[in-house]
Structure formats: structure tokens, C-alpha cells
Design a protein around this motif. Sequence first.
Motif, PDB file in Angstrom:
ATOM      1  N   MET A 167       0.845  -1.198   0.000  1.00  0.00           N
ATOM      2  CA  MET A 167       0.000   0.000   0.000  1.00  0.00           C
ATOM      3  C   MET A 167       0.873   1.237   0.000  1.00  0.00           C
ATOM      4  O   MET A 167       2.000   1.226   0.493  1.00  0.00           O
ATOM      5  N   SER A 168       0.360   2.336  -0.537  1.00  0.00           N
ATOM      6  CA  SER A 168       1.104   3.575  -0.560  1.00  0.00           C
ATOM      7  C   SER A 168       1.528   3.959   0.854  1.00  0.00           C
ATOM      8  O   SER A 168       0.743   3.901   1.809  1.00  0.00           O
ATOM      9  N   ALA A 169       2.792   4.360   0.974  1.00  0.00           N
ATOM     10  CA  ALA A 169       3.307   4.719   2.289  1.00  0.00           C
ATOM     11  C   ALA A 169       2.678   6.004   2.800  1.00  0.00           C
ATOM     12  O   ALA A 169       2.815   6.331   3.984  1.00  0.00           O
ATOM     13  N   HIS A 170       1.981   6.744   1.957  1.00  0.00           N
ATOM     14  CA  HIS A 170       1.429   8.034   2.339  1.00  0.00           C
ATOM     15  C   HIS A 170      -0.064   7.975   2.621  1.00  0.00           C
ATOM     16  O   HIS A 170      -0.669   8.997   2.908  1.00  0.00           O
ATOM     17  N   TYR A 171      -0.681   6.793   2.534  1.00  0.00           N
ATOM     18  CA  TYR A 171      -2.117   6.719   2.743  1.00  0.00           C
ATOM     19  C   TYR A 171      -2.445   5.693   3.805  1.00  0.00           C
ATOM     20  O   TYR A 171      -1.968   4.561   3.763  1.00  0.00           O
ATOM     21  N   GLN A 172      -3.292   6.087   4.747  1.00  0.00           N
ATOM     22  CA  GLN A 172      -3.684   5.217   5.842  1.00  0.00           C
ATOM     23  C   GLN A 172      -5.180   4.924   5.738  1.00  0.00           C
ATOM     24  O   GLN A 172      -6.013   5.834   5.819  1.00  0.00           O
ATOM     25  N   VAL A 173      -5.523   3.664   5.533  1.00  0.00           N
ATOM     26  CA  VAL A 173      -6.932   3.270   5.516  1.00  0.00           C
ATOM     27  C   VAL A 173      -7.488   3.399   6.913  1.00  0.00           C
ATOM     28  O   VAL A 173      -6.835   3.041   7.910  1.00  0.00           O
ATOM     29  N   SER A 174      -8.721   3.907   7.016  1.00  0.00           N
ATOM     30  CA  SER A 174      -9.359   4.085   8.320  1.00  0.00           C
ATOM     31  C   SER A 174     -10.763   3.517   8.283  1.00  0.00           C
ATOM     32  O   SER A 174     -11.283   3.145   7.229  1.00  0.00           O
ATOM     33  N   GLY A 175     -11.390   3.460   9.463  1.00  0.00           N
ATOM     34  CA  GLY A 175     -12.774   3.018   9.554  1.00  0.00           C
ATOM     35  C   GLY A 175     -12.975   1.929  10.584  1.00  0.00           C
ATOM     36  O   GLY A 175     -12.056   1.154  10.870  1.00  0.00           O
ATOM     37  N   GLY A 176     -14.203   1.876  11.121  1.00  0.00           N
ATOM     38  CA  GLY A 176     -14.539   0.868  12.103  1.00  0.00           C
ATOM     39  C   GLY A 176     -15.601  -0.104  11.627  1.00  0.00           C
ATOM     40  O   GLY A 176     -15.908  -1.077  12.318  1.00  0.00           O
ATOM     41  N   THR A 177     -16.180   0.186  10.449  1.00  0.00           N
ATOM     42  CA  THR A 177     -17.168  -0.709   9.857  1.00  0.00           C
ATOM     43  C   THR A 177     -16.751  -1.013   8.416  1.00  0.00           C
ATOM     44  O   THR A 177     -15.889  -0.340   7.836  1.00  0.00           O
ATOM     45  N   ALA A 178     -17.397  -2.007   7.832  1.00  0.00           N
ATOM     46  CA  ALA A 178     -17.079  -2.346   6.443  1.00  0.00           C
ATOM     47  C   ALA A 178     -17.348  -1.166   5.525  1.00  0.00           C
ATOM     48  O   ALA A 178     -16.567  -0.886   4.610  1.00  0.00           O
ATOM     49  N   ALA A 179     -18.459  -0.458   5.762  1.00  0.00           N
ATOM     50  CA  ALA A 179     -18.796   0.694   4.923  1.00  0.00           C
ATOM     51  C   ALA A 179     -17.763   1.796   5.061  1.00  0.00           C
ATOM     52  O   ALA A 179     -17.377   2.434   4.070  1.00  0.00           O
ATOM     53  N   GLU A 180     -17.298   2.041   6.280  1.00  0.00           N
ATOM     54  CA  GLU A 180     -16.302   3.092   6.490  1.00  0.00           C
ATOM     55  C   GLU A 180     -14.954   2.725   5.867  1.00  0.00           C
ATOM     56  O   GLU A 180     -14.272   3.570   5.276  1.00  0.00           O
ATOM     57  N   ILE A 181     -14.562   1.468   5.995  1.00  0.00           N
ATOM     58  CA  ILE A 181     -13.289   1.023   5.401  1.00  0.00           C
ATOM     59  C   ILE A 181     -13.375   1.106   3.880  1.00  0.00           C
ATOM     60  O   ILE A 181     -12.450   1.589   3.217  1.00  0.00           O
ATOM     61  N   SER A 182     -14.492   0.677   3.319  1.00  0.00           N
ATOM     62  CA  SER A 182     -14.684   0.757   1.876  1.00  0.00           C
ATOM     63  C   SER A 182     -14.614   2.200   1.401  1.00  0.00           C
ATOM     64  O   SER A 182     -13.949   2.513   0.393  1.00  0.00           O
ATOM     65  N   ALA A 183     -15.277   3.108   2.126  1.00  0.00           N
ATOM     66  CA  ALA A 183     -15.265   4.521   1.753  1.00  0.00           C
ATOM     67  C   ALA A 183     -13.864   5.113   1.860  1.00  0.00           C
ATOM     68  O   ALA A 183     -13.464   5.944   1.041  1.00  0.00           O
ATOM     69  N   SER A 184     -13.104   4.677   2.853  1.00  0.00           N
ATOM     70  CA  SER A 184     -11.745   5.180   3.027  1.00  0.00           C
ATOM     71  C   SER A 184     -10.857   4.760   1.860  1.00  0.00           C
ATOM     72  O   SER A 184     -10.082   5.563   1.327  1.00  0.00           O
ATOM     73  N   VAL A 185     -10.959   3.490   1.463  1.00  0.00           N
ATOM     74  CA  VAL A 185     -10.162   3.018   0.327  1.00  0.00           C
ATOM     75  C   VAL A 185     -10.563   3.759  -0.944  1.00  0.00           C
ATOM     76  O   VAL A 185      -9.698   4.210  -1.720  1.00  0.00           O
ATOM     77  N   GLU A 186     -11.874   3.919  -1.168  1.00  0.00           N
ATOM     78  CA  GLU A 186     -12.328   4.637  -2.360  1.00  0.00           C
ATOM     79  C   GLU A 186     -11.829   6.077  -2.357  1.00  0.00           C
ATOM     80  O   GLU A 186     -11.439   6.623  -3.393  1.00  0.00           O
ATOM     81  N   SER A 187     -11.809   6.708  -1.199  1.00  0.00           N
ATOM     82  CA  SER A 187     -11.299   8.074  -1.096  1.00  0.00           C
ATOM     83  C   SER A 187      -9.829   8.130  -1.497  1.00  0.00           C
ATOM     84  O   SER A 187      -9.393   9.052  -2.191  1.00  0.00           O
ATOM     85  N   GLY A 188      -9.063   7.126  -1.065  1.00  0.00           N
ATOM     86  CA  GLY A 188      -7.651   7.076  -1.443  1.00  0.00           C
ATOM     87  C   GLY A 188      -7.463   6.904  -2.934  1.00  0.00           C
ATOM     88  O   GLY A 188      -6.543   7.467  -3.528  1.00  0.00           O
ATOM     89  N   ILE A 189      -8.352   6.124  -3.561  1.00  0.00           N
ATOM     90  CA  ILE A 189      -8.272   5.933  -5.011  1.00  0.00           C
ATOM     91  C   ILE A 189      -8.620   7.231  -5.731  1.00  0.00           C
ATOM     92  O   ILE A 189      -7.947   7.637  -6.683  1.00  0.00           O
ATOM     93  N   ARG A 190      -9.676   7.924  -5.265  1.00  0.00           N
ATOM     94  CA  ARG A 190     -10.066   9.181  -5.904  1.00  0.00           C
ATOM     95  C   ARG A 190      -8.975  10.232  -5.804  1.00  0.00           C
ATOM     96  O   ARG A 190      -8.713  10.975  -6.751  1.00  0.00           O
ATOM     97  N   SER A 191      -8.330  10.301  -4.656  1.00  0.00           N
ATOM     98  CA  SER A 191      -7.306  11.323  -4.446  1.00  0.00           C
ATOM     99  C   SER A 191      -6.011  11.005  -5.170  1.00  0.00           C
ATOM    100  O   SER A 191      -5.157  11.877  -5.342  1.00  0.00           O
TER     101      SER A 191
END
Length: 483
Positions: free
Chosen positions: A1-25
Amino acid sequence: MSAHYQVSGGTAAEISASVESGIRSGELPAGAALPPVRALAAELAVSPATVARAYQELRQRGLLATAGRHGTRVRPRPPVATRRALRPSPAPGARDLSRGEPDTRLLPPLGPHLAALAAEFAFPVGYASVGVLPELADAARERLAADGVPADEITVTGGALDGIERLLAAHLRPGDAVAVEDPGWADLLDLVAALGLRAIGVPVDDDGPVEAGVRAALAAGARALVVTSRAQNPTGAAVSADRAAALRALLAGRDGLLLIEDDHAAELARVPLHPLAGATPAWAFVRSVSKPYGPDLRLAVLAGDEATVARVAGRARVGAGWVSTVLQRLVLALWRDPATAALVDRAGESYERRRGELLAALAARGLTGHGRTGINVWLPVPDETSAVTALRDAGWVVAPGALFRIAAEPGLRITVSSLTPTDSLTTTASLTPDSLAPDSLAPDSLAPDSLAPASLATAADIQALADALAAAAHPAPPSGFTA
């Protein structure tokens, strides 16, 4: 994984949204590896099942792919807008042979036809006048029938991929399996993933999809089969007469299977078409205008059985509605223009020569490339990463085969349309407004030396590229190395 991006979240929906945000950015770029399920679960203090659900949801939406020991990675072209280009710009001075696009210098000029349309259709049209133009449909039927494609039922879509998407969406449901060529068109692989479908790879040789591979895909439950008729991307394969006969016999009468043929090369192809159209009860034949006439002309004609065409046309009516009649009239004008036909024919000759010279130069260096038709050459290599890096260092940019492969062996795709033409070439980009007047574009005025297809690619250009490819495919051992 990119050394500059940290996946976050406490639920499946939050983790999914975090990964998608990293892809968009762009912080999680195409090909970026994500942590293993258990590692990320421990880091976020959640259960492995929670992370697994997040990854599954992203895979079903086509953002992620899981490839065995290579783990879970961002797909090459995830279906979400990003703020960074999927491919970095080539270094200054590097030759970019990675794009898979036609040579824009050889595309027909649109200006005269647009001017004529503006004069003839000066007033806007309303909803009652839109849809598939009868004259375009008649012209398309005539062109397809000349190639042996039954075209009683026909519609138009916004390009080949748009047509294929509508076909798959109308016939299949998430989780269904689609047999696709391997290696095959990268955009199609990403579309299949984005629709939540499963891709089953079918091996390809120079004559098209291998019969045994198609048979295996059918046995594995494929609900659709997508075949490229000619100029297969990335290998340049073209379905031969013998292969077409074998596949037609294999597919004959198979209920529940949608057969889709993509003939994107169309008028550029230098080999005859051997269609499979009609081999199955549900079928479609798609032919776009992008390669011969210009990528910005987003139009494809789609022929098929009555039910299949009706589904595609009906779905369009409740979505985009129709393909612009202005665009339809422009394509019809290009089809009817003998001078444009001559330009397209000369472009096809140009690609044929460039591709043939590169294949011959590779053969002279002990390398076996593939490319019967089209604008690409496929070169098998032992290691894509090292070959791409070596070529980049030598000033050449090519497309890594990983973009196109499911289980096929490694390779490189080289687009020959980007090879430099000689100064003697007259291209549409160099034509003056006066020379683009309809009378000046008469076929007789296009003398052989005006386009010089025989001298499009310089010998030095081809030889330099072949030298670089040979060195990249078989790198010299490091200094001091002994076997």
C-alpha cells in the motif's frame, strides 16, 4: 500500500469509503497493494470479517482485484474519477508507444463535412426527430451485409464499449460469468469488473480465441462470450476462416449464451471478416467508427437478433435517449465520401507497413512478436517490469501486459501508430483549408506520393525500437556474472 495513505474506519462501509477516497485522491494509485485482511483488521481493531466485507464490496464494484500471491490491489482503471492520471506522462524526449490510439495525423478531416452539415441543417431539431436516422441505419446495413453480417435489426450506441456495456447489463446479472480474451482489451476487463461480473479468460492465438479455451469457459458456466473479430487488442489477432468455422460449430444453438463480436478496426483491417454473427440465438455485432475516423466520434452500430437489439435500444431510451443526430449525420457524410474512404484505406496501409516492419525487425533479432492486424504488436517477455523499466531508460514507453492479462503469460503491447513518419508524409493535419475543400479531396487527387504509405515509418525508427526491445527482453547479465 502507498506509504502516504492510511486506511481508516470501524465498519465495512467506512473502510470501503476510506479506500475509495484514497483511489479518488490518487494516494492509492492504480496497481497499489492493500494490506492483507488480517493485518488491516489488527491495525484498525476490527474483525477480519469486517475488512473482508469491505474488500469484497470494492471488488464487486470493480475498484479492487485479488490475484493470488500478489494480494489485493487497485485495478488498473478503477471505475471512479481520480485526480491523478492513471499513467504518468512520459519523460521529456521519451517516445510514447503505450496509448493504443490511432495516428491522429492520418484521421480524415472533419471540417468540410461539419461545414456542409451546418449549411444543410441550420435549424435545431426537436424530440420528434431524434433516434436512429433511417439513412444511417440503411447505410450501416449495407456495409455490414457486404461483410457477411446479417443486419435486419440495428441500433446505434455511444461507441463500442457503451454498446457492450448495454448488452451485458441487459442480459446478465452481478456474479454471472463472461468469457473474455486473455490477453484482452483492458477497458473490457475493467467494465466486466465494474458490472460485478466474473471474467473467465480464454487464450488467444493469431487466429483468435482458441477453441479449447472457449469450450472450457462454456463448461465453467459463461453466460456471455466477447470476441474481437480483427485487430484484437493487444495481440493483433484476427479470427480466421477455419477458426470461425470451428467456433460456429461449437456455439451453434446454445441457448442462454450471449455472443458479442467487436469489430472496432472495421475499414482499417487488411484481412477479411469471418463473422460468428447468428451462431447463437442471442448475439450482437458491434462496429465503432473510432479507429478509422477518430476517437472523438462516439458512435458504434450494433446489429443482432431482434430481442437483443430491442433490449439495447429500449435501455437507451430510458437513459441517454439517443446518439446525437448531428453525430449520426457526420458519420454518414464520412461514409459516403470517396475521398475519406481513400484516406482511411491509406491509413490502413500505413499501419500494416509499420507493424510488418517492426515484426520483421524483431524476428531478425530472434524475437517472436504478434500482430496480424491493427495498430498494436504484442511481444512476450520473461519479466514485464524489468522490460518496461529498461525500455523507459532507453527512451521508449510501452504498455505492460499486466493491463491486459488474466492468466496469460507476460508481454508488452507496442502501438505502432506512434512511430514517427518521414518528412515526405502528407497528413490530414498538414492540409490547408483550401486543400480540404470537397473538390480538392477527390480520390484521383490523392496521388500515391501525397500520403506515401510506403515510407511512413523510417527504417532507423523501427531498427532503434527493435534494438531496445531486444535488449529489454533479453537483458545482458551484470558485469562479472558467470553462469
